[in-house]
Design a protein around this motif. Structure first.
Motif, PDB file in Angstrom:
ATOM      1  N   VAL A 114       0.849  -1.202   0.000  1.00 38.34           N
ATOM      2  CA  VAL A 114       0.000   0.000   0.000  1.00 38.34           C
ATOM      3  C   VAL A 114       0.878   1.244   0.000  1.00 38.34           C
ATOM      4  CG1 VAL A 114      -1.945  -1.085   1.166  1.00 38.34           C
ATOM      5  CG2 VAL A 114      -0.183   0.011   2.522  1.00 38.34           C
ATOM      6  N   TRP A 115       0.383   2.281  -0.647  1.00 37.34           N
ATOM      7  CA  TRP A 115       1.038   3.593  -0.599  1.00 37.34           C
ATOM      8  C   TRP A 115       0.416   4.375   0.544  1.00 37.34           C
ATOM      9  CZ3 TRP A 115       5.293   4.830  -3.070  1.00 37.34           C
ATOM     10  CH2 TRP A 115       5.626   4.147  -4.226  1.00 37.34           C
ATOM     11  N   THR A 116       1.231   4.994   1.357  1.00 41.67           N
ATOM     12  CA  THR A 116       0.711   5.814   2.443  1.00 41.67           C
ATOM     13  C   THR A 116       1.139   7.251   2.214  1.00 41.67           C
ATOM     14  OG1 THR A 116       2.648   5.346   3.791  1.00 41.67           O
ATOM     15  CG2 THR A 116       0.745   3.928   4.111  1.00 41.67           C
ATOM     16  N   ALA A 117       0.195   8.141   2.373  1.00 46.55           N
ATOM     17  CA  ALA A 117       0.490   9.566   2.203  1.00 46.55           C
ATOM     18  C   ALA A 117       0.796  10.247   3.532  1.00 46.55           C
ATOM     19  CB  ALA A 117      -0.688  10.258   1.525  1.00 46.55           C
ATOM     20  N   HIS A 118       0.590   9.541   4.638  1.00 48.08           N
ATOM     21  CA  HIS A 118       0.807  10.159   5.944  1.00 48.08           C
ATOM     22  C   HIS A 118       2.253  10.615   6.118  1.00 48.08           C
ATOM     23  CE1 HIS A 118      -2.669   7.420   6.655  1.00 48.08           C
ATOM     24  NE2 HIS A 118      -3.156   8.555   7.120  1.00 48.08           N
ATOM     25  N   GLU A 119       3.191   9.766   5.749  1.00 50.55           N
ATOM     26  CA  GLU A 119       4.599  10.103   5.909  1.00 50.55           C
ATOM     27  C   GLU A 119       4.990  11.280   5.021  1.00 50.55           C
ATOM     28  OE1 GLU A 119       3.500   7.024   5.345  1.00 50.55           O
ATOM     29  OE2 GLU A 119       4.226   5.754   6.975  1.00 50.55           O
ATOM     30  N   LEU A 120       4.445  11.322   3.822  1.00 50.73           N
ATOM     31  CA  LEU A 120       4.762  12.434   2.921  1.00 50.73           C
ATOM     32  C   LEU A 120       4.192  13.747   3.441  1.00 50.73           C
ATOM     33  CD1 LEU A 120       4.175  10.638  -0.484  1.00 50.73           C
ATOM     34  CD2 LEU A 120       6.339  11.052   0.695  1.00 50.73           C
ATOM     35  N   LEU A 121       3.006  13.697   4.020  1.00 45.37           N
ATOM     36  CA  LEU A 121       2.432  14.914   4.606  1.00 45.37           C
ATOM     37  C   LEU A 121       3.219  15.367   5.833  1.00 45.37           C
ATOM     38  CD1 LEU A 121      -1.388  14.193   4.280  1.00 45.37           C
ATOM     39  CD2 LEU A 121      -0.052  15.918   3.067  1.00 45.37           C
ATOM     40  N   ILE A 122       3.633  14.426   6.658  1.00 43.20           N
ATOM     41  CA  ILE A 122       4.451  14.774   7.820  1.00 43.20           C
ATOM     42  C   ILE A 122       5.757  15.425   7.363  1.00 43.20           C
ATOM     43  CG2 ILE A 122       5.772  13.831   9.751  1.00 43.20           C
ATOM     44  CD1 ILE A 122       3.564  11.696  10.004  1.00 43.20           C
ATOM     45  N   SER A 123       6.402  14.852   6.337  1.00 45.43           N
ATOM     46  CA  SER A 123       7.649  15.424   5.814  1.00 45.43           C
ATOM     47  C   SER A 123       7.425  16.824   5.268  1.00 45.43           C
ATOM     48  CB  SER A 123       8.214  14.538   4.704  1.00 45.43           C
ATOM     49  OG  SER A 123       8.532  13.273   5.185  1.00 45.43           O
ATOM     50  N   LEU A 124       6.343  17.012   4.534  1.00 44.13           N
ATOM     51  CA  LEU A 124       6.033  18.332   3.981  1.00 44.13           C
ATOM     52  C   LEU A 124       5.863  19.367   5.090  1.00 44.13           C
ATOM     53  CD1 LEU A 124       5.177  20.095   1.504  1.00 44.13           C
ATOM     54  CD2 LEU A 124       2.829  19.427   2.069  1.00 44.13           C
ATOM     55  N   PHE A 125       5.071  19.051   6.099  1.00 44.28           N
ATOM     56  CA  PHE A 125       4.861  19.994   7.193  1.00 44.28           C
ATOM     57  C   PHE A 125       6.133  20.232   7.985  1.00 44.28           C
ATOM     58  CE2 PHE A 125       0.274  18.500   6.977  1.00 44.28           C
ATOM     59  CZ  PHE A 125      -0.117  19.601   6.223  1.00 44.28           C
ATOM     60  N   LEU A 126       6.934  19.196   8.163  1.00 45.99           N
ATOM     61  CA  LEU A 126       8.190  19.341   8.892  1.00 45.99           C
ATOM     62  C   LEU A 126       9.149  20.254   8.136  1.00 45.99           C
ATOM     63  CD1 LEU A 126      10.012  18.331  11.255  1.00 45.99           C
ATOM     64  CD2 LEU A 126      10.851  16.629   9.648  1.00 45.99           C
ATOM     65  N   PHE A 127       9.299  20.028   6.831  1.00 48.94           N
ATOM     66  CA  PHE A 127      10.227  20.839   6.053  1.00 48.94           C
ATOM     67  C   PHE A 127       9.723  22.268   5.859  1.00 48.94           C
ATOM     68  CE2 PHE A 127      11.808  16.654   4.227  1.00 48.94           C
ATOM     69  CZ  PHE A 127      12.922  16.637   5.052  1.00 48.94           C
ATOM     70  N   LEU A 128       8.428  22.493   6.019  1.00 48.00           N
ATOM     71  CA  LEU A 128       7.898  23.863   5.951  1.00 48.00           C
ATOM     72  C   LEU A 128       8.006  24.590   7.281  1.00 48.00           C
ATOM     73  CD1 LEU A 128       4.680  23.462   3.778  1.00 48.00           C
ATOM     74  CD2 LEU A 128       6.814  24.572   3.139  1.00 48.00           C
ATOM     75  N   THR A 129       7.760  23.902   8.380  1.00 45.11           N
ATOM     76  CA  THR A 129       7.696  24.586   9.669  1.00 45.11           C
ATOM     77  C   THR A 129       9.038  24.704  10.388  1.00 45.11           C
ATOM     78  OG1 THR A 129       7.090  22.526  10.770  1.00 45.11           O
ATOM     79  CG2 THR A 129       5.295  23.960  10.042  1.00 45.11           C
ATOM     80  N   ALA A 130       9.964  23.783  10.174  1.00 41.99           N
ATOM     81  CA  ALA A 130      11.245  23.834  10.890  1.00 41.99           C
ATOM     82  C   ALA A 130      12.040  25.100  10.576  1.00 41.99           C
ATOM     83  CB  ALA A 130      12.066  22.586  10.601  1.00 41.99           C
ATOM     84  N   PRO A 131      12.206  25.515   9.321  1.00 43.53           N
ATOM     85  CA  PRO A 131      12.947  26.753   9.072  1.00 43.53           C
ATOM     86  C   PRO A 131      12.226  27.993   9.587  1.00 43.53           C
ATOM     87  CG  PRO A 131      12.727  25.479   7.052  1.00 43.53           C
ATOM     88  CD  PRO A 131      11.881  24.822   8.078  1.00 43.53           C
ATOM     89  N   ILE A 132      10.907  27.989   9.530  1.00 43.03           N
ATOM     90  CA  ILE A 132      10.156  29.156  10.006  1.00 43.03           C
ATOM     91  C   ILE A 132      10.296  29.293  11.515  1.00 43.03           C
ATOM     92  CG2 ILE A 132       7.835  30.130  10.238  1.00 43.03           C
ATOM     93  CD1 ILE A 132       7.221  28.780   7.505  1.00 43.03           C
ATOM     94  N   SER A 133      10.164  28.191  12.232  1.00 41.88           N
ATOM     95  CA  SER A 133      10.305  28.264  13.690  1.00 41.88           C
ATOM     96  C   SER A 133      11.732  28.635  14.084  1.00 41.88           C
ATOM     97  CB  SER A 133       9.882  26.955  14.335  1.00 41.88           C
ATOM     98  OG  SER A 133      10.708  25.902  13.912  1.00 41.88           O
ATOM     99  N   ALA A 134      12.734  28.118  13.384  1.00 41.30           N
ATOM    100  CA  ALA A 134      14.120  28.484  13.683  1.00 41.30           C
ATOM    101  C   ALA A 134      14.358  29.969  13.426  1.00 41.30           C
ATOM    102  CB  ALA A 134      15.079  27.647  12.845  1.00 41.30           C
ATOM    103  N   ASN A 135      13.766  30.498  12.366  1.00 44.02           N
ATOM    104  CA  ASN A 135      13.901  31.921  12.074  1.00 44.02           C
ATOM    105  C   ASN A 135      13.272  32.765  13.179  1.00 44.02           C
ATOM    106  OD1 ASN A 135      14.388  34.314  10.761  1.00 44.02           O
ATOM    107  ND2 ASN A 135      12.725  34.076   9.306  1.00 44.02           N
ATOM    108  N   MET A 136      12.112  32.368  13.654  1.00 45.78           N
ATOM    109  CA  MET A 136      11.448  33.116  14.729  1.00 45.78           C
ATOM    110  C   MET A 136      12.248  33.049  16.026  1.00 45.78           C
ATOM    111  SD  MET A 136       8.799  34.589  13.595  1.00 45.78           S
ATOM    112  CE  MET A 136       9.353  34.744  11.913  1.00 45.78           C
TER     113      MET A 136
END
Length: 137
Positions: A65-87
């Motif tokens: 089976v293909w799971t999209a959960h891991e891809l969504l977690i990766s997307l949110f992680l790669f979007l939010t980690a630099p923003i939080s570090a910048n803040m």
């Protein structure tokens, strides 16, 4: 094919665990806030990305089976980690400038002052009557 997938999952899991361990160790061991930011934003993000990729490969090869959960977690992680570090970095620099932070000296030493190694000035206020100082007036 199954053996190759198991090897890929094992390598990605070990790589991810290693990056997560190094990032967590850096978060605990580095003394200064700006140095401490690199642990969770760089190494731990790469480690979690490798672990999530190992999970995608495992579920595809073992269960079919293909799971999209891991891809969504990766997307949110790669979007939010630099923003939080910048803040966090902006708040830290603001507290240093206002004198509210009592920061221990880091292993990298103090930041270079203007004119020593270039023309940038992170800790300096803009000179009076320059475009940078009057931009927000």
């Amino acid at each position: 094919m199954k053996t190759l997938a198991e090897i890929v999952v094992a390598v990605l899991s070990l790589l991810g665990a290693g990056f997560a361990l190094i990032g967590s160790w850096g978060l605990v061991r580095l003394p200064a806030t700006m140095e401490r930011l690199h642990g969770p934003t760089k190494a731990t993000t790469l480690g979690l990305g490798a672990l999530l990729l190992a999970s995608v490969v495992y579920f595809r090869t073992q269960l079919g089976v293909w799971t999209a959960h891991e891809l969504l977690i990766s997307l949110f992680l790669f979007l939010t980690a630099p923003i939080s570090a910048n803040m966090i970095a902006k708040v830290h620099l603001h507290r240093l400038r206002s004198g509210a932070a009592n920061e221990p000296p880091g292993i990298a030493g103090p930041p270079p002052r203007p004119g020593e190694e270039g023309d940038w000035a992170t800790f300096e206020a803009p000179a009076r009557d320059t475009p940078a100082s009057t931009a927000n007036s």
